[in-house]
Design an enzyme around this catalytic site. Sequence first.
Site, PDB file in Angstrom:
ATOM      1  N   ARG A   9      -4.827  -6.447   3.109  1.00  0.00           N
ATOM      2  CA  ARG A   9      -3.825  -7.202   2.361  1.00  0.00           C
ATOM      3  C   ARG A   9      -3.222  -6.335   1.257  1.00  0.00           C
ATOM      4  O   ARG A   9      -3.785  -5.300   0.902  1.00  0.00           O
ATOM      5  CB  ARG A   9      -4.496  -8.420   1.698  1.00  0.00           C
ATOM      6  N   ASP A  23      -3.289 -16.399   6.311  1.00  0.00           N
ATOM      7  CA  ASP A  23      -3.940 -17.377   5.426  1.00  0.00           C
ATOM      8  C   ASP A  23      -3.137 -18.668   5.268  1.00  0.00           C
ATOM      9  O   ASP A  23      -2.554 -18.962   4.230  1.00  0.00           O
ATOM     10  CB  ASP A  23      -4.242 -16.754   4.050  1.00  0.00           C
ATOM     11  N   ASP A  59      -3.034 -11.548  -2.390  1.00  0.00           N
ATOM     12  CA  ASP A  59      -4.150 -11.399  -1.447  1.00  0.00           C
ATOM     13  C   ASP A  59      -3.866 -12.111  -0.128  1.00  0.00           C
ATOM     14  O   ASP A  59      -4.620 -11.958   0.829  1.00  0.00           O
ATOM     15  CB  ASP A  59      -5.458 -11.927  -2.061  1.00  0.00           C
TER      16      ASP A  59
END
Length: 487
Positions: free
Chosen positions: A180, A261, A251
């Site tokens: 990331r 995510d 992140d």
Amino acid sequence: MTSPALPGWSAAAADLPARFLDRRRPTPVPDPYLVAWNPLMAADLGLGVDPGDLVATLSGNLLPPGVAPHAAGYAGHQFGTWVPELGDGRAITIGALPGRDHVLREIQLKGSGMTRWSRMGDGRAVLRSTIREYLASAAMAGLGIPTTGALAITGSDLPVYRERTETAAILTRVSPTFIRFGTFQWLASLGEREAVRQLADTVIERFFPALLALPVDERHGAWYAEVVARTARLMAAWIAVGFAHGVMNTDNFSIIGETIDYGPFGWMDHYQPGLVCNHSDWQGRYAFDQQPMVGLWNCSRLGEALYPLVSEPAAVAALERYHPTYEAEVIRRMRDKLGLITVDGTDADLISDFLDLMQATGADYHRSFRALSRWDADLAASREALIAAIPDGGRLDAWLARYAARLANEPRPAAQRHAAMLGSNPKYVLRNWVAQDAIGNAETRNFAAVDAVRALLDDPFREHPAFERFAAGPPAWAREIVVSCSS
Ligand code: AMP
Ligand code: MG
């Protein structure tokens, strides 16, 4: 214990030196069962087996031979605030498998237990949130937008405590890399300049190999510029498909430009540029229309982490290309949505006026574009379908007159335009209520409902008469769905 019958597995490439990893095995769960399974992705990974054989592996209970599972550290800016150490708090990469393209994919079990970075968390994920991520990954892939993949969900009756007691589930995520922006930020903040350089070189070699042709002193700047460009194009893709990510912390930004995510994301129902889909985002930092700016902000933070590997003038030059790259990509995508293959200086106004019209009338974003895809000035029924989506005949007709004039300059025959527009304007996106419907079914053990929606989203541009209801805006019970970070 290792599993005998699983060929092809290898240890995931150690992109990060060992001291930045937590070499840790998943924590077993009691009596795991299969909830969802993506057969096309499985076949691509050479897992053309009975998924039942893999439940023990994908739940983390039984590892393939020769793998070296790990969680990785990272840091990041969460809602603009620097957090010096985050890391995989509930995701463990168990190994890697090659795709048909021979590129290795990391296989990561999200929700597979605690790691060095679990902080106050339990290392688990609940069924509800894994279904949302599984379906969102399929939806993005079906729309042709870069995303991490989701191979499977396994469940267990292990209780997991959130606002209420739920049950545990483990999502099998698949990606060439889970590095990331925040991975680089972490190394840089620790003063680990050599590790930053090593990781950059590994990432370039594995995922940006074309850059190896450049002289060494130009390579890192060119790589950063490419990461910035991929991010700009990803933001344009999200905007064009009406997607809001919800938690665009650094992140949660992939170094290879994949969507990663999935938490409190949302696809638009009615067009609402200020949509804040994350109930916990009370300032609206990650509102739908803020995403392009946030993407640039995140790229700037990455640039800081890469200094002095990437010089300041090189970073500034890359960041100055962000907006032109974004604008070019978003207008290209919107022209596709309007069925335009030529370029006209008035297109940006035509597009923004259509968006304004949808906003003013509370029109559904996807249904409006879908109806427009079939619109023909000579077909009264096609106007009726459009009016059903955009209920202001006067304004709609005025806009359609401008659109018709614009179409008159297009060389492509109408039939071809209609077909192309139906391939650019999806009939099915993962509306929150559709995800909720699948979750409700799964929570009563009708797991087949999850893969039924997944198969629909694999192929979102076609008509699927049996699933017509999923193309509609939310029913009354689902109007007030709020999605928070709880997962
Ligand atoms: P996310 O919002 O999913 O991107 O997660 C932010 C950070 O919190 C990451 O470092 C996650 O690994 C961590 N995290 C989220 N949920 C849990 C949990 N239940 N247990 C441990 N860590 C978690
Ligand atoms: Mg995250």
